[in-house]
Design a protein around this motif. Structure first.
Motif, PDB file in Angstrom:
ATOM      1  N   THR A   1       0.860  -1.308  -0.145  1.00  0.00           N
ATOM      2  CA  THR A   1      -0.084   0.019   0.050  1.00  0.00           C
ATOM      3  C   THR A   1       1.021   1.370  -0.203  1.00  0.00           C
ATOM      4  O   THR A   1       0.605   2.236  -0.765  1.00  0.00           O
ATOM      5  N   TRP A   2       1.948   1.374   0.842  1.00  0.00           N
ATOM      6  CA  TRP A   2       3.004   2.367   0.779  1.00  0.00           C
ATOM      7  C   TRP A   2       3.507   2.550  -0.497  1.00  0.00           C
ATOM      8  O   TRP A   2       3.553   3.677  -1.078  1.00  0.00           O
ATOM      9  N   ARG A   3       4.171   1.475  -1.127  1.00  0.00           N
ATOM     10  CA  ARG A   3       4.735   1.665  -2.567  1.00  0.00           C
ATOM     11  C   ARG A   3       3.571   2.038  -3.763  1.00  0.00           C
ATOM     12  O   ARG A   3       3.872   3.131  -4.408  1.00  0.00           O
ATOM     13  N   PHE A   4       2.511   1.581  -3.497  1.00  0.00           N
ATOM     14  CA  PHE A   4       1.440   2.047  -4.304  1.00  0.00           C
ATOM     15  C   PHE A   4       1.322   3.565  -4.345  1.00  0.00           C
ATOM     16  O   PHE A   4       1.356   4.209  -5.455  1.00  0.00           O
ATOM     17  N   LEU A   5       1.085   4.116  -3.088  1.00  0.00           N
ATOM     18  CA  LEU A   5       0.898   5.433  -2.993  1.00  0.00           C
ATOM     19  C   LEU A   5       1.959   6.190  -3.364  1.00  0.00           C
ATOM     20  O   LEU A   5       1.834   7.398  -3.705  1.00  0.00           O
ATOM     21  N   ARG A   6       3.223   5.686  -2.822  1.00  0.00           N
ATOM     22  CA  ARG A   6       4.276   6.452  -3.166  1.00  0.00           C
ATOM     23  C   ARG A   6       4.785   6.572  -4.726  1.00  0.00           C
ATOM     24  O   ARG A   6       4.881   7.641  -5.146  1.00  0.00           O
ATOM     25  N   HIS A   7       4.291   5.441  -5.432  1.00  0.00           N
ATOM     26  CA  HIS A   7       4.481   5.943  -6.703  1.00  0.00           C
ATOM     27  C   HIS A   7       3.592   6.562  -7.551  1.00  0.00           C
ATOM     28  O   HIS A   7       3.701   6.976  -8.624  1.00  0.00           O
ATOM     29  N   LEU A   8       2.222   6.553  -7.021  1.00  0.00           N
ATOM     30  CA  LEU A   8       1.294   7.273  -7.542  1.00  0.00           C
ATOM     31  C   LEU A   8       1.613   8.748  -7.316  1.00  0.00           C
ATOM     32  O   LEU A   8       1.257   9.546  -8.285  1.00  0.00           O
TER      33      LEU A   8
ATOM     34  N   LEU B   1      -0.845   9.321   3.994  1.00  0.00           N
ATOM     35  CA  LEU B   1      -1.896   8.739   2.997  1.00  0.00           C
ATOM     36  C   LEU B   1      -2.122   7.253   3.301  1.00  0.00           C
ATOM     37  O   LEU B   1      -3.255   6.676   3.207  1.00  0.00           O
ATOM     38  N   VAL B   2      -1.217   6.522   3.709  1.00  0.00           N
ATOM     39  CA  VAL B   2      -1.202   5.388   4.070  1.00  0.00           C
ATOM     40  C   VAL B   2      -2.322   5.041   5.010  1.00  0.00           C
ATOM     41  O   VAL B   2      -3.155   4.413   5.251  1.00  0.00           O
ATOM     42  N   GLN B   3      -2.107   6.015   6.512  1.00  0.00           N
ATOM     43  CA  GLN B   3      -2.683   5.965   7.420  1.00  0.00           C
ATOM     44  C   GLN B   3      -4.048   6.254   6.987  1.00  0.00           C
ATOM     45  O   GLN B   3      -5.138   5.678   7.444  1.00  0.00           O
TER      46      GLN B   3
ATOM     47  N   GLY C   1      -8.111   0.032  -4.008  1.00  0.00           N
ATOM     48  CA  GLY C   1      -9.126   0.936  -4.557  1.00  0.00           C
ATOM     49  C   GLY C   1      -9.458   1.919  -3.691  1.00  0.00           C
ATOM     50  O   GLY C   1      -9.599   3.123  -4.034  1.00  0.00           O
ATOM     51  N   ILE C   2      -9.204   1.499  -2.389  1.00  0.00           N
ATOM     52  CA  ILE C   2      -9.418   2.803  -1.293  1.00  0.00           C
ATOM     53  C   ILE C   2      -8.319   3.821  -1.434  1.00  0.00           C
ATOM     54  O   ILE C   2      -8.236   4.945  -1.404  1.00  0.00           O
ATOM     55  N   ALA C   3      -7.061   3.041  -1.771  1.00  0.00           N
ATOM     56  CA  ALA C   3      -5.780   3.797  -1.694  1.00  0.00           C
ATOM     57  C   ALA C   3      -5.655   4.810  -2.845  1.00  0.00           C
ATOM     58  O   ALA C   3      -5.422   5.956  -3.078  1.00  0.00           O
TER      59      ALA C   3
ATOM     60  N   VAL D   1      -7.944   7.867  -2.059  1.00  0.00           N
ATOM     61  CA  VAL D   1      -7.237   8.487  -1.058  1.00  0.00           C
ATOM     62  C   VAL D   1      -6.148   9.542  -1.836  1.00  0.00           C
ATOM     63  O   VAL D   1      -6.064  10.768  -1.616  1.00  0.00           O
ATOM     64  N   ALA D   2      -5.388   8.893  -3.004  1.00  0.00           N
ATOM     65  CA  ALA D   2      -4.462   9.614  -3.735  1.00  0.00           C
ATOM     66  C   ALA D   2      -5.304  10.701  -4.665  1.00  0.00           C
ATOM     67  O   ALA D   2      -4.861  11.789  -4.446  1.00  0.00           O
ATOM     68  N   ALA D   3      -6.657  10.121  -5.133  1.00  0.00           N
ATOM     69  CA  ALA D   3      -7.364  11.240  -5.909  1.00  0.00           C
ATOM     70  C   ALA D   3      -7.933  12.394  -4.982  1.00  0.00           C
ATOM     71  O   ALA D   3      -7.588  13.787  -5.239  1.00  0.00           O
ATOM     72  N   ASP D   4      -8.197  12.164  -3.792  1.00  0.00           N
ATOM     73  CA  ASP D   4      -8.745  13.149  -2.952  1.00  0.00           C
ATOM     74  C   ASP D   4      -7.439  14.047  -2.458  1.00  0.00           C
ATOM     75  O   ASP D   4      -7.732  15.338  -2.474  1.00  0.00           O
ATOM     76  N   HIS D   5      -6.206  13.629  -2.215  1.00  0.00           N
ATOM     77  CA  HIS D   5      -5.154  14.323  -1.989  1.00  0.00           C
ATOM     78  C   HIS D   5      -4.740  15.121  -3.089  1.00  0.00           C
ATOM     79  O   HIS D   5      -4.429  16.375  -2.757  1.00  0.00           O
TER      80      HIS D   5
END
Length: 182
Positions: free
Chosen positions: A35-42, A51-53, A78-80, A83-87
């Protein structure tokens, strides 16, 4: 095809949704690195930990409604993604600054490759970056990535192919030499 690891993670999510705190802890431990890697790369954001939290806060609230129609990992990504889109929406509305002492670079041996990869991924359109990161970096199947990105499998295939083309072109431009795909 769902592998044994995904079955176990999904079982933990279902048990956590029924109130099992041990299963919740196991679910988080099993999914947090990806999850961390997914968000970090996005996003390539210094706020990845936050964002992971936020992803897990939303997931924990939603676990009682998780029915296991997809793997728990796919559901969580999907949730992550949301979260990325909201961020991105919230940061587009306000300027941000980051102190240099808050920046924590990766290990020196991987630093240059990480910087180059992050720079190249940021050049891709968001939809292609999501599809590429989900399938090529996190190892999700095209079907799982389609669920995460909420689009058809064929669209994921197309986005990944175009992302590869874009990355190869950017590498060629960056190096000034022809790069051949293996």
């Amino acid at each position: 095809m769902v592998d044994e690891d995904d079955r176990q993670v999904t079982a933990w999510a279902l048990a956590a949704g029924r109130g099992d705190p041990v299963a919740l802890a196991a679910f988080v431990r099993a999914t947090q690195p990806q999850t961390w890697r997914f968000l970090r790369h996005l996003l390539a954001s210094a706020e990845t930990d936050d964002l992971v939290q936020e992803t897990y806060l939303r997931a924990i609230r939603g676990l009682p409604r998780f029915a296991g129609r997809s793997t728990a990992r796919t559901w969580l990504f999907g949730i992550a993604r949301r979260v990325a889109a909201d961020h991105l929406r919230s940061t587009a509305r306000r300027p941000t600054t980051v102190a240099l002492d808050a920046w924590d670079p990766p290990a020196a041996a991987r630093f240059e490759n990480t910087v180059v990869l992050d720079a190249l991924l940021r050049q891709l359109p968001a939809e292609r970056r999501e599809a590429f990161v989900a399938t090529q970096i996190l190892g999700l199947s095209y079907a799982e990535a389609a669920q995460v990105c909420d689009c058809p499998v064929g669209t994921i295939r197309s986005r990944v192919a175009r992302a590869r083309e874009g990355l190869m072109a950017a590498l060629e431009e960056r190096s000034g030499a022809t790069v051949r795909a293996g």
